[in-house]
Design a protein around this motif. Structure first.
Motif, PDB file in Angstrom:
ATOM      1  N   LYS A 156       0.840  -1.208   0.000  1.00 20.45           N
ATOM      2  CA  LYS A 156       0.000   0.000   0.000  1.00 20.45           C
ATOM      3  C   LYS A 156       0.872   1.253   0.000  1.00 20.45           C
ATOM      4  O   LYS A 156       0.614   2.208  -0.732  1.00 20.45           O
ATOM      5  CB  LYS A 156      -0.920  -0.031   1.219  1.00 20.45           C
ATOM      6  N   CYS A 157       1.912   1.263   0.812  1.00 14.53           N
ATOM      7  CA  CYS A 157       2.814   2.414   0.892  1.00 14.53           C
ATOM      8  C   CYS A 157       3.547   2.613  -0.438  1.00 14.53           C
ATOM      9  O   CYS A 157       3.669   3.737  -0.927  1.00 14.53           O
ATOM     10  CB  CYS A 157       3.804   2.211   2.033  1.00 14.53           C
ATOM     11  N   ILE A 158       4.015   1.535  -1.031  1.00 14.54           N
ATOM     12  CA  ILE A 158       4.728   1.612  -2.310  1.00 14.54           C
ATOM     13  C   ILE A 158       3.799   2.074  -3.420  1.00 14.54           C
ATOM     14  O   ILE A 158       4.156   2.926  -4.230  1.00 14.54           O
ATOM     15  CB  ILE A 158       5.383   0.257  -2.636  1.00 14.54           C
ATOM     16  N   ASP A 159       2.588   1.532  -3.455  1.00 16.51           N
ATOM     17  CA  ASP A 159       1.624   1.925  -4.493  1.00 16.51           C
ATOM     18  C   ASP A 159       1.236   3.393  -4.389  1.00 16.51           C
ATOM     19  O   ASP A 159       1.099   4.084  -5.394  1.00 16.51           O
ATOM     20  CB  ASP A 159       0.364   1.061  -4.417  1.00 16.51           C
ATOM     21  N   SER A 160       1.058   3.885  -3.170  1.00 17.08           N
ATOM     22  CA  SER A 160       0.631   5.271  -2.986  1.00 17.08           C
ATOM     23  C   SER A 160       1.807   6.250  -3.033  1.00 17.08           C
ATOM     24  O   SER A 160       1.616   7.437  -3.274  1.00 17.08           O
ATOM     25  CB  SER A 160      -0.120   5.429  -1.661  1.00 17.08           C
ATOM     26  N   ARG A 161       3.020   5.742  -2.764  1.00 19.60           N
ATOM     27  CA  ARG A 161       4.249   6.543  -2.787  1.00 19.60           C
ATOM     28  C   ARG A 161       4.253   7.666  -1.749  1.00 19.60           C
ATOM     29  O   ARG A 161       4.939   8.663  -1.895  1.00 19.60           O
ATOM     30  CB  ARG A 161       4.538   7.085  -4.184  1.00 19.60           C
ATOM     31  N   VAL A 162       3.453   7.494  -0.709  1.00 19.88           N
ATOM     32  CA  VAL A 162       3.401   8.454   0.402  1.00 19.88           C
ATOM     33  C   VAL A 162       3.375   7.662   1.711  1.00 19.88           C
ATOM     34  O   VAL A 162       3.020   6.485   1.724  1.00 19.88           O
ATOM     35  CB  VAL A 162       2.162   9.387   0.327  1.00 19.88           C
ATOM     36  N   PRO A 163       3.723   8.298   2.826  1.00 17.34           N
ATOM     37  CA  PRO A 163       3.628   7.602   4.112  1.00 17.34           C
ATOM     38  C   PRO A 163       2.189   7.166   4.402  1.00 17.34           C
ATOM     39  O   PRO A 163       1.236   7.857   4.023  1.00 17.34           O
ATOM     40  CB  PRO A 163       4.080   8.665   5.122  1.00 17.34           C
TER      41      PRO A 163
ATOM     42  N   ASP B  27      16.571   7.174  -6.100  1.00 20.87           N
ATOM     43  CA  ASP B  27      16.475   7.807  -7.416  1.00 20.87           C
ATOM     44  C   ASP B  27      15.131   8.481  -7.686  1.00 20.87           C
ATOM     45  O   ASP B  27      14.901   9.011  -8.770  1.00 20.87           O
ATOM     46  CB  ASP B  27      16.775   6.795  -8.522  1.00 20.87           C
ATOM     47  N   GLY B  28      14.225   8.465  -6.721  1.00 18.98           N
ATOM     48  CA  GLY B  28      12.912   9.070  -6.908  1.00 18.98           C
ATOM     49  C   GLY B  28      11.932   8.190  -7.673  1.00 18.98           C
ATOM     50  O   GLY B  28      10.790   8.579  -7.882  1.00 18.98           O
ATOM     51  N   ALA B  29      12.368   7.019  -8.087  1.00 17.67           N
ATOM     52  CA  ALA B  29      11.500   6.116  -8.846  1.00 17.67           C
ATOM     53  C   ALA B  29      11.247   4.818  -8.067  1.00 17.67           C
ATOM     54  O   ALA B  29      10.131   4.550  -7.640  1.00 17.67           O
ATOM     55  CB  ALA B  29      12.110   5.818 -10.211  1.00 17.67           C
ATOM     56  N   LEU B  30      12.299   4.031  -7.881  1.00 20.75           N
ATOM     57  CA  LEU B  30      12.165   2.745  -7.193  1.00 20.75           C
ATOM     58  C   LEU B  30      12.227   2.954  -5.684  1.00 20.75           C
ATOM     59  O   LEU B  30      13.146   3.595  -5.180  1.00 20.75           O
ATOM     60  CB  LEU B  30      13.282   1.789  -7.623  1.00 20.75           C
ATOM     61  N   ILE B  31      11.266   2.413  -4.980  1.00 18.78           N
ATOM     62  CA  ILE B  31      11.289   2.467  -3.513  1.00 18.78           C
ATOM     63  C   ILE B  31      12.084   1.257  -3.036  1.00 18.78           C
ATOM     64  O   ILE B  31      11.643   0.121  -3.161  1.00 18.78           O
ATOM     65  CB  ILE B  31       9.863   2.506  -2.929  1.00 18.78           C
ATOM     66  N   GLU B  32      13.289   1.538  -2.528  1.00 18.19           N
ATOM     67  CA  GLU B  32      14.202   0.477  -2.113  1.00 18.19           C
ATOM     68  C   GLU B  32      13.995   0.040  -0.679  1.00 18.19           C
ATOM     69  O   GLU B  32      14.270  -1.100  -0.318  1.00 18.19           O
ATOM     70  CB  GLU B  32      15.673   0.919  -2.250  1.00 18.19           C
ATOM     71  N   LYS B  33      13.530   0.975   0.159  1.00 15.46           N
ATOM     72  CA  LYS B  33      13.363   0.671   1.576  1.00 15.46           C
ATOM     73  C   LYS B  33      12.157   1.409   2.127  1.00 15.46           C
ATOM     74  O   LYS B  33      11.670   2.367   1.529  1.00 15.46           O
ATOM     75  CB  LYS B  33      14.610   1.073   2.368  1.00 15.46           C
TER      76      LYS B  33
END
Length: 106
Positions: A53-60, A87-93
């Motif tokens: 959910k966090c990765i899909d929304s890209r927000v906390p 890099d602003g694209a892939l969420i690594e952590k």
């Protein structure tokens, strides 16, 4: 936490990089282990779904559980998941803060 990706941005598992002592007391020591190795499937599923959910929304996001698990129904959990990207694209952590509170269920 470090998400493990399958096809596209689908999270298949999550590596728990560092776990605090208080949380280890509730969940068991999981530092360096994958979420799916937790003995309770409901716990690992909750972690993976919250990360997705966090990765899909890209927000906390804030995730809540009224019971930590079936055998720990007297514990309520609130977790803040914060996505991190180099890099602003892939969420690594994901940085995750967890608050566990004792409560009485009616």
């Amino acid at each position: 936490m470090e998400p493990q990706y399958g096809i596209g941005s689908h999270v298949t598992d999550v590596k728990l990089l560092l776990q605090g002592t208080a949380i280890a007391g509730f969940y068991g020591e999981m530092t360096g282990r994958m979420a799916t190795t937790h003995p309770s499937p409901e716990v690992s599923e909750r972690i993976i779904l919250s990360c997705q959910k966090c990765i899909d929304s890209r927000v906390p996001i804030i995730a809540r559980a009224e019971a930590l698990s079936r055998d720990k129904a007297y514990l309520k959990l609130t977790a803040l998941y914060v996505p991190l990207s180099n890099d602003g694209a892939l969420i690594e952590k994901l940085f995750v803060y967890v608050h566990v509170q004792r409560h009485m269920r009616e």
